[in-house]
Design an enzyme around this catalytic site. Structure first.
Site, PDB file in Angstrom:
ATOM      1  CG  HIS A  21      -0.197   0.138   2.515  1.00  0.00           C
ATOM      2  ND1 HIS A  21       0.484  -0.902   3.099  1.00  0.00           N
ATOM      3  CD2 HIS A  21      -0.023   1.206   3.333  1.00  0.00           C
ATOM      4  CE1 HIS A  21       1.045  -0.495   4.223  1.00  0.00           C
ATOM      5  NE2 HIS A  21       0.755   0.789   4.386  1.00  0.00           N
ATOM      6  CG  ASP A  64       1.841   5.054   4.801  1.00  0.00           C
ATOM      7  OD1 ASP A  64       1.267   3.951   4.870  1.00  0.00           O
ATOM      8  OD2 ASP A  64       2.958   5.278   5.315  1.00  0.00           O
ATOM      9  CG  HIS A 100       5.024   0.875   3.190  1.00  0.00           C
ATOM     10  ND1 HIS A 100       4.457   1.998   2.657  1.00  0.00           N
ATOM     11  CD2 HIS A 100       4.483   0.734   4.423  1.00  0.00           C
ATOM     12  CE1 HIS A 100       3.607   2.526   3.523  1.00  0.00           C
ATOM     13  NE2 HIS A 100       3.595   1.775   4.606  1.00  0.00           N
ATOM     14  NE  ARG A 155       2.197   5.797   9.336  1.00  0.00           N
ATOM     15  CZ  ARG A 155       1.213   5.378   8.535  1.00  0.00           C
ATOM     16  NH1 ARG A 155       1.347   4.242   7.891  1.00  0.00           N
ATOM     17  NH2 ARG A 155       0.124   6.079   8.372  1.00  0.00           N
TER      18      ARG A 155
HETATM   19  C1  SIN Z   1       2.931   0.938   7.823  1.00  0.00           C
HETATM   20  O1  SIN Z   1       2.283   0.415   6.937  1.00  0.00           O
HETATM   21  O2  SIN Z   1       3.089   2.143   7.879  1.00  0.00           O
HETATM   22  C2  SIN Z   1       3.604   0.061   8.863  1.00  0.00           C
HETATM   23  C3  SIN Z   1       4.892  -0.474   8.379  1.00  0.00           C
HETATM   24  C4  SIN Z   1       5.519  -1.395   9.378  1.00  0.00           C
HETATM   25  O3  SIN Z   1       4.974  -1.552  10.484  1.00  0.00           O
HETATM   26  O4  SIN Z   1       6.538  -1.976   9.078  1.00  0.00           O
END
Ligand code: SIN
Length: 271
Positions: free
Chosen positions: A95, A97, A243, A258
């Site tokens: 996906h 963000d 990612h 995050r």
């Molecule tokens: C996310 O999708 O922002 C999380 C990535 C992660 O936890 O490695």
């Protein structure tokens, strides 16, 4: 600052730098590395939540995620938590963000807080490599299309995201091939979590081509795998990469912090 590429298409590992003590030149080098590699991981950091926020603010204003649980003491930071009894994780599918926003987040900065004994890696794929490797015919078709992006998938989330009905917004439209706002590089901009269809096409008509693009975009040769270590901080540019958080550590917990940075409205790449 020492920069080592992690794969041919995406990702770089940065050492010999202290994120809490970056002068203007150091910060500019870090941002240039981000735009060059799509994702950078900075190792061996000792970064408090305050220092995390201060670093993010050098990139731009903070874009608080309206779906994630905030860290109680620092509501600007989103908690990405997996408890030991969970078999699914936040971000466990490819996906981008915030693509459901009219001006999607520019970058995300993730700090490792508690890591499982094994697994829990994050994979990244270059959307520039994905675009560049398409046929000229498909590139031309996609350059003429926009896609619909929606936050609706959070309604079915079973990974600890409890969205308030007021958080959901109308779908938005973005070009399928965007020009990176700083470098102008072409990037494929559709993703499996939030893209629902092409503008003017039904979901059924869109599904086969979207499925092809998702499989193409995440091929191993356009991706890299980040193995987290204590003290790792990763920064990724949401226009340049997708990612995927790997859910392979059932029985163990994982906690990451995050923060996302505000982005801009995206323009089409015209070739
Ligand atoms: C996310 O999708 O922002 C999380 C990535 C992660 O936890 O490695």
């Amino acid at each position: 600052m020492h920069i080592a590429k992690m794969s041919g298409a995406v990702g770089a590992e940065i050492t010999q730098v202290d994120l809490t003590d970056l002068g203007d030149t150091g910060f500019n080098d870090l941002r240039d590395a981000l735009f060059a590699h799509g994702m950078i991981v900075i190792r061996n950091q000792s970064i408090t939540p305050e220092a995390h926020i201060a670093l993010v603010e050098r990139f731009g204003a903070i874009d608080i995620n309206r779906f994630f649980t905030p860290v109680a003491t620092h509501p600007m930071i989103a908690e990405v938590r997996t408890s030991p009894d969970m078999t699914r994780v936040i971000g466990g599918t490819w996906h981008t963000d915030h693509s459901y926003d009219p001006a999607p987040a520019m970058c995300s900065i993730l700090a490792a807080r508690e890591l499982p004994a094994f697994g829990g890696d994050t994979l990244f794929a270059s959307m520039t490599a994905a675009y560049n490797s398409l046929s000229e015919g498909l590139k031309t078709t996609l350059r003429g299309l926009r896609a619909v992006h929606s936050d609706g998938s959070f309604a079915q989330s079973n990974v600890g995201i409890e969205a308030d009905a007021k958080a959901f917004k109308e779908p938005v439209y973005h070009p399928c091939i965007i020009a990176h706002p700083t470098t102008g590089a072409p990037c494929l901009y559709v993703n499996g979590d939030f893209t629902t269809q092409f503008e003017g096409w039904s979901e059924e008509e869109s599904a086969p081509l979207l499925r092809y693009l998702y499989a193409h975009a995440t091929r191993p040769e356009y991706s890299c795998r980040l193995r987290w270590e204590e003290g790792s901080v990763a920064i990724w540019d949401n226009r340049l990469v997708q990612h995927f958080a790997c859910a392979d550590y059932a029985g163990h917990g994982r906690l990451m912090h995050r923060i996302t940075v505000e982005g801009s409205v995206l323009s089409a790449y015209t070739g």
